[in-house]
Design a protein around this motif. Structure first.
Motif, PDB file in Angstrom:
ATOM      1  N   ASN A  49       0.837  -1.209   0.000  1.00 52.28           N
ATOM      2  CA  ASN A  49       0.000   0.000   0.000  1.00 52.28           C
ATOM      3  C   ASN A  49       0.867   1.253   0.000  1.00 52.28           C
ATOM      4  OD1 ASN A  49      -2.382  -1.415   0.000  1.00 52.28           O
ATOM      5  ND2 ASN A  49      -2.731  -1.245   2.205  1.00 52.28           N
ATOM      6  N   ILE A  54      -0.988   4.506  -1.732  1.00 53.56           N
ATOM      7  CA  ILE A  54      -2.347   4.665  -1.242  1.00 53.56           C
ATOM      8  C   ILE A  54      -2.381   4.740   0.275  1.00 53.56           C
ATOM      9  CG2 ILE A  54      -3.456   3.609  -3.243  1.00 53.56           C
ATOM     10  CD1 ILE A  54      -3.650   1.032  -1.751  1.00 53.56           C
ATOM     11  N   ARG A  81      -0.195   7.745  -9.264  1.00 53.38           N
ATOM     12  CA  ARG A  81      -0.837   6.422  -9.291  1.00 53.38           C
ATOM     13  C   ARG A  81      -1.437   6.148 -10.652  1.00 53.38           C
ATOM     14  NH1 ARG A  81      -2.897   7.454  -4.041  1.00 53.38           N
ATOM     15  NH2 ARG A  81      -4.948   8.083  -4.786  1.00 53.38           N
ATOM     16  N   TYR A  87      -2.468  -1.819 -10.498  1.00 54.31           N
ATOM     17  CA  TYR A  87      -2.718  -2.661  -9.328  1.00 54.31           C
ATOM     18  C   TYR A  87      -3.502  -3.900  -9.713  1.00 54.31           C
ATOM     19  CZ  TYR A  87      -1.644   1.508  -6.635  1.00 54.31           C
ATOM     20  OH  TYR A  87      -1.037   2.595  -6.103  1.00 54.31           O
ATOM     21  N   LEU A  95     -15.579  -2.997 -10.065  1.00 54.29           N
ATOM     22  CA  LEU A  95     -16.827  -2.324  -9.686  1.00 54.29           C
ATOM     23  C   LEU A  95     -17.988  -3.057 -10.343  1.00 54.29           C
ATOM     24  CD1 LEU A  95     -15.764   1.428  -9.946  1.00 54.29           C
ATOM     25  CD2 LEU A  95     -16.118   0.062  -7.910  1.00 54.29           C
ATOM     26  N   LEU A 106     -11.826   2.773 -16.676  1.00 53.42           N
ATOM     27  CA  LEU A 106     -11.831   3.738 -15.565  1.00 53.42           C
ATOM     28  C   LEU A 106     -10.517   4.496 -15.357  1.00 53.42           C
ATOM     29  CD1 LEU A 106     -13.969   4.805 -13.677  1.00 53.42           C
ATOM     30  CD2 LEU A 106     -13.423   3.016 -12.049  1.00 53.42           C
ATOM     31  N   PRO A 107      -9.371   3.817 -15.322  1.00 57.87           N
ATOM     32  CA  PRO A 107      -8.120   4.578 -15.132  1.00 57.87           C
ATOM     33  C   PRO A 107      -7.887   5.595 -16.246  1.00 57.87           C
ATOM     34  CG  PRO A 107      -7.759   2.237 -14.893  1.00 57.87           C
ATOM     35  CD  PRO A 107      -9.131   2.389 -15.437  1.00 57.87           C
ATOM     36  N   TYR A 110      -9.830   8.738 -15.574  1.00 59.86           N
ATOM     37  CA  TYR A 110      -9.194   9.612 -14.584  1.00 59.86           C
ATOM     38  C   TYR A 110      -7.994  10.321 -15.160  1.00 59.86           C
ATOM     39  CZ  TYR A 110     -12.279   7.742 -11.016  1.00 59.86           C
ATOM     40  OH  TYR A 110     -13.386   7.399 -10.283  1.00 59.86           O
TER      41      TYR A 110
ATOM     42  N   ARG B 319     -15.671   0.664  -0.248  1.00 59.07           N
ATOM     43  CA  ARG B 319     -14.898  -0.189  -1.167  1.00 59.07           C
ATOM     44  C   ARG B 319     -14.805   0.459  -2.540  1.00 59.07           C
ATOM     45  NH1 ARG B 319     -16.665  -3.833  -4.843  1.00 59.07           N
ATOM     46  NH2 ARG B 319     -15.133  -5.346  -5.565  1.00 59.07           N
ATOM     47  N   GLU B 320     -15.928   0.965  -3.026  1.00 56.18           N
ATOM     48  CA  GLU B 320     -15.924   1.610  -4.343  1.00 56.18           C
ATOM     49  C   GLU B 320     -14.961   2.789  -4.350  1.00 56.18           C
ATOM     50  OE1 GLU B 320     -19.665   3.401  -5.426  1.00 56.18           O
ATOM     51  OE2 GLU B 320     -18.690   4.595  -6.975  1.00 56.18           O
ATOM     52  N   ARG B 322     -12.368   3.258  -2.444  1.00 57.38           N
ATOM     53  CA  ARG B 322     -10.986   2.768  -2.362  1.00 57.38           C
ATOM     54  C   ARG B 322     -10.489   2.395  -3.749  1.00 57.38           C
ATOM     55  NH1 ARG B 322      -8.273  -2.337  -0.621  1.00 57.38           N
ATOM     56  NH2 ARG B 322      -6.224  -1.604  -0.027  1.00 57.38           N
ATOM     57  N   ILE B 323     -11.298   1.652  -4.488  1.00 56.64           N
ATOM     58  CA  ILE B 323     -10.892   1.236  -5.835  1.00 56.64           C
ATOM     59  C   ILE B 323     -10.674   2.458  -6.726  1.00 56.64           C
ATOM     60  CG2 ILE B 323     -11.672   0.023  -7.911  1.00 56.64           C
ATOM     61  CD1 ILE B 323     -13.220  -1.858  -5.973  1.00 56.64           C
ATOM     62  N   ARG B 324     -11.601   3.400  -6.667  1.00 53.58           N
ATOM     63  CA  ARG B 324     -11.466   4.578  -7.524  1.00 53.58           C
ATOM     64  C   ARG B 324     -10.219   5.368  -7.161  1.00 53.58           C
ATOM     65  NH1 ARG B 324     -15.893   6.073 -10.683  1.00 53.58           N
ATOM     66  NH2 ARG B 324     -17.750   4.782 -10.366  1.00 53.58           N
ATOM     67  N   ARG B 325      -9.945   5.470  -5.879  1.00 56.05           N
ATOM     68  CA  ARG B 325      -8.729   6.198  -5.459  1.00 56.05           C
ATOM     69  C   ARG B 325      -7.490   5.493  -5.954  1.00 56.05           C
ATOM     70  NH1 ARG B 325      -8.282  10.397  -2.373  1.00 56.05           N
ATOM     71  NH2 ARG B 325      -9.994  11.133  -1.062  1.00 56.05           N
ATOM     72  N   ILE B 326      -7.480   4.147  -5.830  1.00 54.51           N
ATOM     73  CA  ILE B 326      -6.315   3.387  -6.279  1.00 54.51           C
ATOM     74  C   ILE B 326      -6.100   3.595  -7.770  1.00 54.51           C
ATOM     75  CG2 ILE B 326      -5.479   1.038  -6.681  1.00 54.51           C
ATOM     76  CD1 ILE B 326      -6.814   0.314  -3.974  1.00 54.51           C
ATOM     77  N   LEU B 327      -7.181   3.713  -8.494  1.00 54.28           N
ATOM     78  CA  LEU B 327      -7.078   3.877  -9.938  1.00 54.28           C
ATOM     79  C   LEU B 327      -6.765   5.313 -10.335  1.00 54.28           C
ATOM     80  CD1 LEU B 327     -10.041   1.600 -11.035  1.00 54.28           C
ATOM     81  CD2 LEU B 327      -7.610   1.061 -10.982  1.00 54.28           C
ATOM     82  N   ALA B 409      -8.065   5.662   0.783  1.00 52.42           N
ATOM     83  CA  ALA B 409      -7.746   4.621  -0.200  1.00 52.42           C
ATOM     84  C   ALA B 409      -7.295   3.350   0.492  1.00 52.42           C
ATOM     85  CB  ALA B 409      -6.653   5.116  -1.135  1.00 52.42           C
ATOM     86  N   ALA B 410      -6.734   3.528   1.686  1.00 53.64           N
ATOM     87  CA  ALA B 410      -6.265   2.350   2.408  1.00 53.64           C
ATOM     88  C   ALA B 410      -6.792   2.410   3.813  1.00 53.64           C
ATOM     89  CB  ALA B 410      -4.742   2.318   2.419  1.00 53.64           C
TER      90      ALA B 410
END
Lengths: 227, 803
Positions: A49, A54, A81, A87, A95, A106-107, A110, B319-320, B322-327, B409-410
């Motif tokens: 992490n 993150i 990121r 990841y 999702l 999605l990435p 962004y 959860r959603e 977190r995933i969006r932040r990671i991406l 995010a974490a």
């Protein structure tokens, strides 16, 4: 590429303080394939992490390509990121409300990639992972192996320099797990730097180097170069 | 990204259909109540009436001695219009409108004689305003009737072409008119016109007013004079002022004063209902402001409801996020995503409201007619509505959006229960508002009962109030009434009960430094208390004939001798005479009148409704020329008694119409406005509770879900289903108890303020508050019973296996 120096991370609740990382220092070079192994609770995921930007360490230094990440704002880390990292998670983390296409796209959204280019890239990577015929399916309509391949596609659609995989085969059977490992190997051969957390010695053996962790610290002299 | 966020919002709303529905209900009700409240405020404050007055101006005339500075007065002499007409361009219109100062006029059509509100107007007026017949007043001696007046005068016979007589002048009905809604130029005396008569009839009835060489006629400001400029003329108030600058010097005979004329927009001096009994000169609030505040309160409840439910939804989407932040999503991306979700649901709520408006529009138009058009023409109404929608979207969405964007995010986000304080606060606020309205509605209901007992006392012979004046034969008419067998008693007074003719005065005891008391003054005749059934508690009643109780001097003179008065118990208490007998023989100083001496004390029986800050009633003698006659009839011979009264009138004044009504009917008419206001406020209780309950239902689902595991573990350790239910019910009861703690002081203040308006007040006890609490808990309990029961009865093994 990655230099970690003296990283510390603690998790605190009202009654308890847990040390997740205790003075962790290591380096990962560009183009390396590194596996991180250790018992549950040894700090592997926390390390991943922090490397994945993150989470923040409580102390220590993290340099990514000579950029001191610990001093970056959340916005700057988010930019890094989405532009340079990919990841893959054990439980896929797709999702549910988006289709396969939407998840992989999605990435790129962004990164504000134009629409036509987005569509082209998504189709490319879905073809790469063999799921171009499932673009309109939702994750719930796919098998575990297929979902993980979608996750891999999402991780690589931005051409990241660094791919982080947290037990990518943990929820897969051996056949699907082998498929995923094959894909990671291919990506490595194409130049990606990969850090993979795993419990599987056979999968870890596919990496160029194995780092062992115990009780939040890297076990010294247990870093094995695999020839 | 916008497209993605929009689709993501749609998906999110669809996936959580129950929460979406609850939020929609809350927002639709909140926005709907705001629209209703502001629309009503728009109507009673006359905002939309501006649309009626495009290119129309009203003129003012003021007379000044050199050096004076008099404010504008929106009326002019009846002589202004003709010379002005000749000076303005030919395509300009000039028209006078006049409502006689004595109020209703006697109108006869065949054998039917009635009092009606008659206005007089120049022929140009129907061409300036949309009255339904542009040339109705062009023929000489013509009248335009309202549909209601036509029915009263002619029944089912066609009215057009018929003859009516106004003050002895015959006129022909030329049209059935459509007079604009309330809050328009016709609302001069607060009532709608029955008849618009041509100006020449007024000239015939009052020829002396039209002698132009008589300077006095220029000083009598009887008429409203309107000027209509053609569309596109570019005329302005300043332009008209310039035209009128020297008009007075050129046309008005010179005297000690100079006549000046000026113009204002036609809507500038509308007689609105903005005060509506709330004494805006004292409170600083108009009825429109109060309505807007109430509508805003309901909207705030709806916004709090949305925040409550949306916050719970956000925490479930960790959860959603977190995933969006990671991406790679930034906080700004997440903020935008959630903001679009809020905007979408607010937009859907607006669409639902618009759809309801379209469905209800025909019925609304049938009921409200021009009132609806006035509101829809009010730009301020649309501005308020737009502001309310935007403010709702921002206020409702900002906290959940910030929370959404702040999820990490974490690591685990702060759990659902860590936001329970916010949930409790919001639920408490919602229910506090609803409970406040409920308590207020209960107090208003009790006050209604008290007022009805005062206005329509049971077991009392009915009292007929005659407001017609037979002319010089008033005393003989009353003597004639006294000979009727069915008549128990006859008296008179200066004013009719429950009407607008209330006066009050400051009094104090005749001792140095005594505090003043503001009270209602009633000028009454002999036998007034007997006729009205008002019980005497001490002393004696007033009597001009038998007791020599003289009325106070007229013309503002101070009495040289003591004036005998009767006071009621309320006023006696104000002066410190708790025992009525203690008041007898005491003196009261009325600074503008003289010294008053108390000869009697009665029970409290006010005949006026809203008099804020004024206590009790004082009665002094009126002379026999006081205009209002009171007749107490034998209730067992009502029909014959009324027929005898009518016969006596026809004998005393064969040509004049009789205006009579039961005192209880006058009370009903006076109370109707107030009861409509209190009914409207009480009606708001229902939507307030509906919104709060929608939020509570959503909260019930979230709370029970979050307690599922704990209940399973407790049951494993020996807790019963009832123990589990009590745990859950306490989570809901706590915010409701807090709500009532907030609501009680607010409701007390509101109820005290409301009750202070009335002359007869219900005692403010604890009961409405306790009933409010019980009602809140009961309604809320029914709402959460289902989820609570289901969760309390859940199987611990199944829950823990699923976890």
């Amino acid at each position: 590429m990655i230099t970690l120096s003296g990283l510390h991370k603690r998790y605190r609740t009202r009654e308890l303080e847990t040390t997740a990382l205790n003075d962790v220092s290591l380096e990962v070079g560009k183009g390396e394939f590194v596996a991180v192994m250790g018992a549950s609770g040894c700090g592997k995921s926390t390390l991943l992490n922090i490397v994945g930007m993150i989470d923040r360490p409580d102390a220590g230094s993290y340099q990514f390509d000579h950029i001191e990440v610990t001093s970056l704002t959340e916005g700057a880390r988010a930019r890094l990121r989405r532009e340079r990292l990919g990841y893959i998670f054990q439980n896929f983390n797709l999702l549910e409300e988006l289709t396969v296409f939407g998840n992989v796209e999605l990435p790129l959204l962004y990164r504000q990639v134009p629409r036509d280019e987005r569509r082209r890239k998504v189709r490319e990577v879905l073809e790469l992972v063999g799921l171009d015929g499932r673009a309109k399916h939702r994750p719930g309509q796919l098998s575990g192996g297929q979902q993980q391949r979608v996750a891999v596609a999402r991780a690589v659609v931005t051409d990241p320099e660094l791919i982080l995989a947290d037990e990518p085969t943990g929820n897969l059977d051996s056949a699907n797990g082998e498929d995923v490992m094959q894909m990671l190997q291919t990506l490595h051969e194409q130049g990606a730097t990969i850090i993979m957390v795993t419990h599987s010695p056979s999968h870890a053996a596919r990496a160029g180097r194995i780092i062992a962790m115990r009780d939040g610290a890297v076990v010294p002299n247990n870093t094995l170069e695999v020839v | 990204m916008l497209h993605h966020n929009f689709l993501a919002a749609l998906r999110q709303l669809w996936r959580n259909r129950l929460a979406t529905a609850l939020n929609l209900i809350g927002l639709v009700i909140g926005l709907g109540c705001f629209v209703f409240a502001d629309g009503t405020a728009s109507w009673i404050s006359g905002r939309g009436a501006e649309a009626l007055y495009k290119n129309i101006y009203i003129l003012s005339e003021h007379m000044t001695a050199p050096g004076d500075n008099e404010p504008n007065n929106p009326s002019t002499s009846v002589l202004l219009a003709p010379p002005l007409r000749s000076e303005l361009p030919a395509d300009y219109r000039v028209a006078r409108l006049l409502a006689p100062s004595e109020g209703e006029s006697g109108v006869r059509a065949g054998s039917t004689k009635l009092f009606m509100q008659v206005y007089y107007a120049d022929p140009e007026l129907p061409r300036m305003f949309p009255l339904g017949a542009t040339d109705a007043l062009t023929p000489p001696h013509s009248v335009m009737l309202s549909a209601k007046a036509a029915g009263l005068l002619f029944g089912t016979k066609p009215a057009i072409g018929q003859t009516v007589s106004i003050g002895g002048v015959d006129a022909t009905v030329t049209a059935i008119g459509k007079f604009p809604a309330s809050i328009s130029l016709f609302q001069v005396n607060g009532s709608d016109p029955a008849m618009l008569a041509s100006w020449d009839i007024f000239e015939k009835l009052h020829p002396n007013l039209f002698i132009t060489s008589n300077p006095t006629n220029w000083f009598n400001f009887f008429a409203s004079t309107y000027v209509a400029a053609p569309a596109g003329s570019g005329e302005t108030v300043a332009g008209l002022d310039a035209r009128l600058d020297t008009f007075g010097a050129r046309h008005v005979p010179k005297g000690n004063q100079q006549a000046h004329f000026s113009a204002a927009p036609g809507y500038a001096f509308l007689d609105t209902m903005a005060d509506l009994g709330v004494r805006s000169d004292v409170t600083g609030l108009t009825a429109g402001t109060i309505l807007d505040l109430l509508g805003t309160v309901i909207l705030i409840i709806a916004v709090a409801n949305y925040i409550n439910l949306a916050t719970a939804q956000v925490l479930a989407r960790a959860r959603e996020v977190r995933i969006r932040r990671i991406l790679g999503a930034t906080a700004g991306d997440l903020l935008r995503q959630h903001a679009i979700e809020t905007c979408l649901i607010v937009a859907v709520a607006c669409l639902v409201l618009a759809a309801l408006a379209v469905v209800l529009l025909p019925a609304a138009e049938a009921q409200l007619g021009d009132i609806l058009n006035l509101v829809l023409a009010d730009r301020v109404f649309w501005l308020h509505l737009t502001t309310a929608v935007l403010a709702t979207a921002v206020a409702a969405g900002i906290y959940p959006a910030l929370l959404f964007a702040s999820l990490p995010a974490a690591g685990a986000p702060r759990g659902r229960r860590s936001h329970s304080w916010l949930r409790s606060v919001l639920t408490s606020l919602q229910f506090a508002s609803a409970a406040t309205l409920l308590i207020f509605a209960l107090v208003a209901h009790n006050e209604n009962i008290v007022m009805r007992q005062v206005g329509e006392p049971a077991g009392v012979d009915p009292v007929v109030v005659i407001q017609s004046d037979p002319g010089t034969g008033m005393a003989s008419f009353r003597d004639l009434l006294r000979t009727i067998p069915e008549v128990r008693s006859v008296s008179f007074a200066a004013y009719a009960p429950w009407g607008a003719g209330v006066s009050w005065d400051l009094l104090h005891k005749n001792v140095p430094g005594a505090p003043t008391v503001n009270t209602v003054i009633n000028s009454v005749g002999d036998d007034y208390f007997t006729t009205m059934g008002i019980k005497l508690l001490a002393g004696r009643p007033l009597s001009l004939l038998r007791g020599g109780d003289q009325p106070p001097p007229e013309g503002g003179a101070i009495a040289t001798q003591e004036i005998n008065v009767v006071i009621d118990r309320d006023l006696a208490t104000q002066f410190g005479w708790r025992n009525p007998a203690d008041a007898i023989g005491q003196s009261i100083d009325a600074p503008d009148t003289g010294t008053l001496r108390v000869v009697g004390v009665t029970e409290n029986r006010p005949t006026n409704m809203i008099v804020m800050g004024i206590h009790g009633n004082l009665y002094w003698s009126a002379d026999n020329q006081a205009k209002i006659t009171y007749v107490r009839l034998d209730g067992t011979h009502l029909a014959s008694g009324l027929a005898a009264i009518d016969a006596a009138w026809n004998q005393a004044a064969p040509l004049a119409p009789l205006k009579r009504a039961f005192a209880s009917d006058l009370f009903d008419a006076a109370y109707r406005v107030l009861s409509t206001v209190t009914s409207s406020i009480s009606a708001l209780v229902i939507p307030a509770f509906l919104v709060a309950l929608a939020g509570l239902a959503g909260m019930a689902i979230e709370v029970t879900r979050s307690y599922l595991r704990e209940i399973a573990i407790r049951k494993m350790l020996g807790a019963t289903t009832w123990d589990a239910a009590r745990l859950l019910l306490w989570q809901f009861a706590r915010p409701l108890l807090i709500a009532n703690l907030i609501a009680w002081p607010l409701a007390f203040a509101g109820a005290e303020g409301y009750l202070s308006l009335f002359t007869a007040r219900v005692a403010l006890t604890l009961w409405p508050f306790l009933w409010g609490l019980a009602g809140t808990l009961a309604i809320a309990g029914l709402t959460v019973a289902g989820e609570t029961s289901r969760t309390a009865r859940s199987s611990p093994a199944e829950v823990l296996r699923a976890e």
